[in-house]
Design a protein around this motif. Structure first.
Motif, PDB file in Angstrom:
ATOM      1  N   MET A 216       2.697 -16.560  -4.999  1.00 35.75           N
ATOM      2  CA  MET A 216       2.493 -17.121  -3.665  1.00 35.75           C
ATOM      3  C   MET A 216       1.006 -17.156  -3.313  1.00 35.75           C
ATOM      4  N   HIS A 217       0.156 -16.795  -4.283  1.00 35.78           N
ATOM      5  CA  HIS A 217      -1.304 -16.874  -4.170  1.00 35.78           C
ATOM      6  C   HIS A 217      -1.846 -16.065  -2.990  1.00 35.78           C
ATOM      7  N   MET A 218      -1.256 -14.920  -2.715  1.00 39.42           N
ATOM      8  CA  MET A 218      -1.745 -14.071  -1.641  1.00 39.42           C
ATOM      9  C   MET A 218      -3.112 -13.468  -1.962  1.00 39.42           C
ATOM     10  N   ARG A 219      -3.442 -13.335  -3.226  1.00 42.78           N
ATOM     11  CA  ARG A 219      -4.724 -12.736  -3.585  1.00 42.78           C
ATOM     12  C   ARG A 219      -5.883 -13.645  -3.200  1.00 42.78           C
ATOM     13  N   ASP A 220      -5.613 -14.930  -2.997  1.00 39.97           N
ATOM     14  CA  ASP A 220      -6.661 -15.886  -2.628  1.00 39.97           C
ATOM     15  C   ASP A 220      -6.853 -15.988  -1.118  1.00 39.97           C
ATOM     16  N   GLU A 221      -5.985 -15.339  -0.352  1.00 33.35           N
ATOM     17  CA  GLU A 221      -6.055 -15.441   1.107  1.00 33.35           C
ATOM     18  C   GLU A 221      -6.942 -14.350   1.697  1.00 33.35           C
ATOM     19  N   LYS A 222      -7.206 -14.472   2.975  1.00 32.23           N
ATOM     20  CA  LYS A 222      -7.995 -13.450   3.671  1.00 32.23           C
ATOM     21  C   LYS A 222      -7.170 -12.179   3.797  1.00 32.23           C
ATOM     22  N   SER A 223      -7.838 -11.051   3.896  1.00 30.99           N
ATOM     23  CA  SER A 223      -7.141  -9.755   3.868  1.00 30.99           C
ATOM     24  C   SER A 223      -6.168  -9.590   5.035  1.00 30.99           C
ATOM     25  N   GLY A 224      -6.481 -10.132   6.186  1.00 32.23           N
ATOM     26  CA  GLY A 224      -5.574 -10.007   7.333  1.00 32.23           C
ATOM     27  C   GLY A 224      -4.233 -10.683   7.087  1.00 32.23           C
ATOM     28  N   LEU A 225      -4.270 -11.878   6.534  1.00 35.39           N
ATOM     29  CA  LEU A 225      -3.034 -12.596   6.227  1.00 35.39           C
ATOM     30  C   LEU A 225      -2.266 -11.893   5.121  1.00 35.39           C
ATOM     31  N   ARG A 226      -2.996 -11.409   4.104  1.00 31.94           N
ATOM     32  CA  ARG A 226      -2.332 -10.671   3.010  1.00 31.94           C
ATOM     33  C   ARG A 226      -1.587  -9.474   3.562  1.00 31.94           C
ATOM     34  N   ARG A 227      -2.248  -8.699   4.384  1.00 34.26           N
ATOM     35  CA  ARG A 227      -1.600  -7.505   4.944  1.00 34.26           C
ATOM     36  C   ARG A 227      -0.410  -7.877   5.820  1.00 34.26           C
ATOM     37  N   ALA A 228      -0.566  -8.905   6.626  1.00 35.72           N
ATOM     38  CA  ALA A 228       0.512  -9.308   7.528  1.00 35.72           C
ATOM     39  C   ALA A 228       1.756  -9.729   6.755  1.00 35.72           C
ATOM     40  N   VAL A 229       1.571 -10.459   5.677  1.00 35.22           N
ATOM     41  CA  VAL A 229       2.716 -10.956   4.911  1.00 35.22           C
ATOM     42  C   VAL A 229       3.291  -9.873   4.002  1.00 35.22           C
ATOM     43  N   VAL A 230       2.436  -9.287   3.182  1.00 29.56           N
ATOM     44  CA  VAL A 230       2.919  -8.372   2.148  1.00 29.56           C
ATOM     45  C   VAL A 230       3.399  -7.055   2.746  1.00 29.56           C
ATOM     46  N   TRP A 231       2.599  -6.423   3.574  1.00 28.43           N
ATOM     47  CA  TRP A 231       2.999  -5.103   4.088  1.00 28.43           C
ATOM     48  C   TRP A 231       4.183  -5.182   5.043  1.00 28.43           C
ATOM     49  N   THR A 232       4.294  -6.261   5.800  1.00 33.23           N
ATOM     50  CA  THR A 232       5.475  -6.415   6.654  1.00 33.23           C
ATOM     51  C   THR A 232       6.734  -6.470   5.801  1.00 33.23           C
ATOM     52  N   ALA A 233       6.689  -7.243   4.743  1.00 35.77           N
ATOM     53  CA  ALA A 233       7.854  -7.339   3.855  1.00 35.77           C
ATOM     54  C   ALA A 233       8.137  -6.005   3.182  1.00 35.77           C
ATOM     55  N   VAL A 234       7.114  -5.309   2.722  1.00 40.15           N
ATOM     56  CA  VAL A 234       7.316  -4.015   2.062  1.00 40.15           C
ATOM     57  C   VAL A 234       7.939  -3.005   3.027  1.00 40.15           C
ATOM     58  N   PHE A 235       7.427  -2.933   4.244  1.00 38.11           N
ATOM     59  CA  PHE A 235       7.989  -1.979   5.207  1.00 38.11           C
ATOM     60  C   PHE A 235       9.417  -2.339   5.596  1.00 38.11           C
ATOM     61  N   LEU A 236       9.718  -3.627   5.757  1.00 38.23           N
ATOM     62  CA  LEU A 236      11.088  -4.026   6.079  1.00 38.23           C
ATOM     63  C   LEU A 236      12.048  -3.717   4.939  1.00 38.23           C
ATOM     64  N   ILE A 237      11.613  -3.959   3.709  1.00 38.83           N
ATOM     65  CA  ILE A 237      12.459  -3.653   2.555  1.00 38.83           C
ATOM     66  C   ILE A 237      12.712  -2.157   2.471  1.00 38.83           C
ATOM     67  N   CYS A 238      11.657  -1.354   2.661  1.00 37.97           N
ATOM     68  CA  CYS A 238      11.823   0.113   2.633  1.00 37.97           C
ATOM     69  C   CYS A 238      12.765   0.579   3.736  1.00 37.97           C
ATOM     70  N   TYR A 239      12.644  -0.011   4.918  1.00 38.49           N
ATOM     71  CA  TYR A 239      13.523   0.355   6.032  1.00 38.49           C
ATOM     72  C   TYR A 239      14.978  -0.001   5.726  1.00 38.49           C
ATOM     73  N   LEU A 240      15.221  -1.180   5.183  1.00 43.99           N
ATOM     74  CA  LEU A 240      16.583  -1.574   4.834  1.00 43.99           C
ATOM     75  C   LEU A 240      17.164  -0.680   3.742  1.00 43.99           C
TER      76      LEU A 240
END
Length: 127
Positions: free
Chosen positions: A79-103
């Motif tokens: 999804m080419h997240m490594r090419d994006e700005k750090s704020g967008l990377r954190r918003a997308v990736v860490w939100t998904a990681v925390f939701l998956i861990c919570y589920l």
């Protein structure tokens, strides 16, 4: 305006000459993780199935962690997240990681509760 994608993985440890070789490198990495998961699922080492950490078997922790690594890497690379700005990377990736861990946490707590109810016969069904 063409945008060149980075042709390195693992923070620049492995560098590739073209997109095709990079795709094959990522495919091999994800395949190795999958093969490890399948091997553990078939073998089921006794040490990992009898030892528990936070009320969950170590084998299950290994599956959860390896699955999260695969999901993170797929998001990061395909999804080419490594090419994006750090704020967008954190918003997308860490939100998904925390939701998956919570589920996963909710599923494990509820599954353990249901297992204990059936194991200790607290409920008798009237059909």
């Amino acid at each position: 305006m063409a945008h060149e994608h980075k042709l390195a993985i693992f923070r620049g440890t492995l560098k590739f000459k073209s997109n095709i070789t990079k795709i094959w490198g990522v495919f091999v990495f994800l395949s190795v993780i999958t093969i490890i998961e399948v091997a553990f699922g078939i073998i089921k080492p006794e040490v990992l199935t009898e030892t528990k950490f936070l009320a969950v078997k170590l084998l299950n922790w290994i599956f959860i962690i390896l699955t999260l690594v695969k999901a993170y890497y797929i998001t990061w690379d395909f999804m080419h997240m490594r090419d994006e700005k750090s704020g967008l990377r954190r918003a997308v990736v860490w939100t998904a990681v925390f939701l998956i861990c919570y589920l996963i946490l909710i599923l494990l707590i509820e599954g353990d509760y249901i297992y204990e109810v059936y194991k200790n016969n607290f409920i008798k069904f009237d059909f």
